[in-house]
Design an enzyme around this catalytic site. Structure first.
Site, PDB file in Angstrom:
ATOM      1  N   ASP A  62       2.784  -1.174 -10.336  1.00 19.76           N
ATOM      2  CA  ASP A  62       4.030  -1.644  -9.705  1.00 19.76           C
ATOM      3  C   ASP A  62       3.954  -3.174  -9.619  1.00 19.76           C
ATOM      4  O   ASP A  62       4.649  -3.788  -8.829  1.00 19.76           O
ATOM      5  CB  ASP A  62       4.173  -1.016  -8.314  1.00 19.76           C
ATOM      6  CG  ASP A  62       5.602  -1.057  -7.783  1.00 19.76           C
ATOM      7  OD1 ASP A  62       6.533  -1.213  -8.596  1.00 19.76           O
ATOM      8  OD2 ASP A  62       5.790  -0.933  -6.555  1.00 19.76           O
TER       9      ASP A  62
ATOM     10  N   ASP B 138      -7.148 -10.745  -9.047  1.00 17.77           N
ATOM     11  CA  ASP B 138      -6.083 -10.862 -10.050  1.00 17.77           C
ATOM     12  C   ASP B 138      -6.402  -9.901 -11.186  1.00 17.77           C
ATOM     13  O   ASP B 138      -7.464 -10.004 -11.810  1.00 17.77           O
ATOM     14  CB  ASP B 138      -6.050 -12.316 -10.570  1.00 17.77           C
ATOM     15  CG  ASP B 138      -4.851 -12.565 -11.474  1.00 17.77           C
ATOM     16  OD1 ASP B 138      -4.298 -11.591 -12.031  1.00 17.77           O
ATOM     17  OD2 ASP B 138      -4.468 -13.741 -11.628  1.00 17.77           O
TER      18      ASP B 138
ATOM     19  N   GLY C  58       0.771  -1.249   0.000  1.00 21.18           N
ATOM     20  CA  GLY C  58       0.000   0.000   0.000  1.00 21.18           C
ATOM     21  C   GLY C  58       0.798   1.293   0.000  1.00 21.18           C
ATOM     22  O   GLY C  58       0.211   2.362   0.120  1.00 21.18           O
TER      23      GLY C  58
ATOM     24  N   TRP D  56       2.393   2.949  -2.439  1.00 23.38           N
ATOM     25  CA  TRP D  56       2.028   3.865  -3.538  1.00 23.38           C
ATOM     26  C   TRP D  56       0.621   4.420  -3.318  1.00 23.38           C
ATOM     27  O   TRP D  56       0.368   5.590  -3.587  1.00 23.38           O
ATOM     28  CB  TRP D  56       2.094   3.152  -4.894  1.00 23.38           C
ATOM     29  CG  TRP D  56       3.482   2.994  -5.426  1.00 23.38           C
ATOM     30  CD1 TRP D  56       4.632   2.912  -4.706  1.00 23.38           C
ATOM     31  CD2 TRP D  56       3.870   2.907  -6.820  1.00 23.38           C
ATOM     32  NE1 TRP D  56       5.701   2.773  -5.553  1.00 23.38           N
ATOM     33  CE2 TRP D  56       5.265   2.765  -6.845  1.00 23.38           C
ATOM     34  CE3 TRP D  56       3.160   2.911  -8.012  1.00 23.38           C
ATOM     35  CZ2 TRP D  56       5.975   2.635  -8.046  1.00 23.38           C
ATOM     36  CZ3 TRP D  56       3.868   2.786  -9.205  1.00 23.38           C
ATOM     37  CH2 TRP D  56       5.263   2.658  -9.220  1.00 23.38           C
TER      38      TRP D  56
ATOM     39  N   LYS E 281       6.109  -0.579 -13.858  1.00 19.22           N
ATOM     40  CA  LYS E 281       7.389  -1.244 -13.602  1.00 19.22           C
ATOM     41  C   LYS E 281       7.689  -2.250 -14.724  1.00 19.22           C
ATOM     42  O   LYS E 281       6.823  -3.000 -15.153  1.00 19.22           O
ATOM     43  CB  LYS E 281       7.287  -1.996 -12.271  1.00 19.22           C
ATOM     44  CG  LYS E 281       8.647  -2.517 -11.836  1.00 19.22           C
ATOM     45  CD  LYS E 281       8.656  -3.656 -10.864  1.00 19.22           C
ATOM     46  CE  LYS E 281       7.780  -3.751  -9.700  1.00 19.22           C
ATOM     47  NZ  LYS E 281       8.449  -3.371  -8.454  1.00 19.22           N
TER      48      LYS E 281
ATOM     49  N   ASP F 131      -4.995  -5.754  -5.962  1.00 21.39           N
ATOM     50  CA  ASP F 131      -3.844  -6.652  -5.768  1.00 21.39           C
ATOM     51  C   ASP F 131      -4.341  -8.077  -5.556  1.00 21.39           C
ATOM     52  O   ASP F 131      -5.468  -8.287  -5.081  1.00 21.39           O
ATOM     53  CB  ASP F 131      -2.989  -6.225  -4.562  1.00 21.39           C
ATOM     54  CG  ASP F 131      -1.555  -6.746  -4.666  1.00 21.39           C
ATOM     55  OD1 ASP F 131      -0.645  -5.934  -4.903  1.00 21.39           O
ATOM     56  OD2 ASP F 131      -1.339  -7.978  -4.552  1.00 21.39           O
TER      57      ASP F 131
HETATM   58  C1  LIG Z   1       6.296  -4.633  -5.639  1.00 24.04           C
HETATM   59  S1  LIG Z   1       4.733  -5.060  -5.013  1.00 24.04           S
HETATM   60  C2  LIG Z   1       3.886  -3.514  -5.037  1.00 24.04           C
HETATM   61  C3  LIG Z   1       4.332  -2.581  -3.958  1.00 24.04           C
HETATM   62  C4  LIG Z   1       3.412  -1.371  -3.855  1.00 24.04           C
HETATM   63  N1  LIG Z   1       3.541  -0.508  -5.011  1.00 24.04           N
HETATM   64  C5  LIG Z   1       3.698  -0.563  -2.629  1.00 24.04           C
HETATM   65  O1  LIG Z   1       4.106   0.603  -2.765  1.00 24.04           O
HETATM   66  O2  LIG Z   1       3.481  -1.059  -1.523  1.00 24.04           O
HETATM   67  C6  LIG Z   1       4.026  -5.899  -6.369  1.00 24.04           C
HETATM   68  C7  LIG Z   1       2.592  -6.340  -6.145  1.00 24.04           C
HETATM   69  O3  LIG Z   1       2.048  -6.777  -7.391  1.00 24.04           O
HETATM   70  C8  LIG Z   1       1.055  -7.720  -7.097  1.00 24.04           C
HETATM   71  N2  LIG Z   1       0.659  -8.462  -8.293  1.00 24.04           N
HETATM   72  C9  LIG Z   1       1.428  -9.243  -9.085  1.00 24.04           C
HETATM   73  N3  LIG Z   1       0.703  -9.786 -10.071  1.00 24.04           N
HETATM   74  C10 LIG Z   1      -0.569  -9.312  -9.928  1.00 24.04           C
HETATM   75  C11 LIG Z   1      -1.787  -9.524 -10.623  1.00 24.04           C
HETATM   76  N4  LIG Z   1      -1.846 -10.336 -11.687  1.00 24.04           N
HETATM   77  N5  LIG Z   1      -2.899  -8.900 -10.196  1.00 24.04           N
HETATM   78  C12 LIG Z   1      -2.850  -8.092  -9.106  1.00 24.04           C
HETATM   79  N6  LIG Z   1      -1.723  -7.854  -8.396  1.00 24.04           N
HETATM   80  C13 LIG Z   1      -0.596  -8.463  -8.792  1.00 24.04           C
HETATM   81  C14 LIG Z   1       1.725  -8.589  -6.042  1.00 24.04           C
HETATM   82  O4  LIG Z   1       0.765  -9.328  -5.318  1.00 24.04           O
HETATM   83  C15 LIG Z   1       2.462  -7.544  -5.202  1.00 24.04           C
HETATM   84  O5  LIG Z   1       1.731  -7.183  -4.065  1.00 24.04           O
END
Ligand SMILES: C[S@@+](CC[C@H](N)C(=O)[O-])C[C@H]1O[C@@H](n2cnc3c(N)ncnc32)[C@H](O)[C@@H]1O
Length: 234
Positions: free
Chosen positions: A146, A121, A82, A84, A186, A105
């Site tokens: 991200d 998802d 959370g 961002w 990203k 997420d």
């Molecule tokens: C690097 S973290 C994000 C960090 C976030 N921006 C923060 O500031 O706290 C990446 C996130 O992408 C999510 N993610 C990856 N694939 C996803 C998908 N298909 N659908 C939703 N979320 C996804 C992961 O569960 C993870 O929580």
């Protein structure tokens, strides 16, 4: 007859393999912990009340490009835990009474004031419509991604996975962004990110890569920033 059972050698080898794998895991956990303890952004996140060190990446990019203007509507893809969302809600002035930030997420996320969160998802067929409904029919001014799939450790596979997420996020951004809106996502260095840049250049006035200081210099992580959405169908 030998006292050894036929599976004995295999079992022995299995145990050695397991011990080696477990030592490798312990070593990598030790390195991760050491990095966390020595990371100034981890310390700052704790002090400043951010859920993740990633918050500083968005803060830094926003300081350079002024993406998060008061009143802007934001979609945060891959939002957990959370960081961002916290930054976005604060900068655009989002509140629970008038939420301007919509987040999604795979993982659960503790509520962030002013953020409508859905655990889902993003690659599910119905995710884009669910996000649009959460936007209350409004267009977005900024789509953030991200998202990162769980790392396999295989460079090429990790790269292709994140590029796929990014391409789907780009498609979604084309559907929800207001003309003049922005897209930040990203990616990982590894070859095909230039194909994505070419696709983005057709839709946005200005496209480039950004590597904020808070993004570890030894990682392949980069952000693609596309500004000035030309509007659908142009
Ligand atoms: C690097 S973290 C994000 C960090 C976030 N921006 C923060 O500031 O706290 C990446 C996130 O992408 C999510 N993610 C990856 N694939 C996803 C998908 N298909 N659908 C939703 N979320 C996804 C992961 O569960 C993870 O929580």
């Amino acid at each position: 007859m030998s006292g050894r059972r036929s599976g004995g050698d295999g079992g022995g080898r299995n145990i050695h393999t397991k011990v080696r794998a477990s030592k490798k895991r312990t070593e990598s956990s030790r390195r991760w912990l050491e990095r966390q303890l020595n990371d100034p952004y981890v310390q700052r996140a704790k002090i400043e009340g951010f859920r993740s060190r990633a918050a500083f990446k968005l803060i830094e990019i926003d300081e350079r490009y002024s993406l998060l203007r008061p009143g802007a509507r934001v979609v945060d893809l891959g939002a957990a835990p959370g960081g961002w969302s916290q930054v976005a809600a604060d900068k655009v002035g989002s509140s629970d009474a008038d939420p301007l930030v919509v987040a999604i997420d795979l993982l659960d996320m503790e509520p962030v004031p002013g953020v409508v969160f859905m655990k889902k998802d993003f690659l599910d067929d119905d995710a884009p419509d669910a996000l649009k409904a959460a936007l209350g029919g409004h267009q977005a001014d900024l789509v953030l991604s991200d998202m990162a799939a769980h790392a396999t450790g295989h460079r090429k596979t990790d790269h292709l996975q994140i590029m796929h997420l990014c391409e789907v996020a780009h498609e979604f951004a084309r559907e929800v962004l207001a003309p003049g809106g922005h897209f930040l996502a990203k990616v990982l260095r590894g070859g095909t990110e230039h194909t994505l840049l070419a696709a983005l250049k057709r839709d946005f006035a200005s496209v480039g890569h950004v590597k904020p200081a808070a993004s570890r210099q030894d990682s392949a992580e980069l952000y693609v920033l596309a500004r000035g959405f030309r509007g659908e169908g142009e």
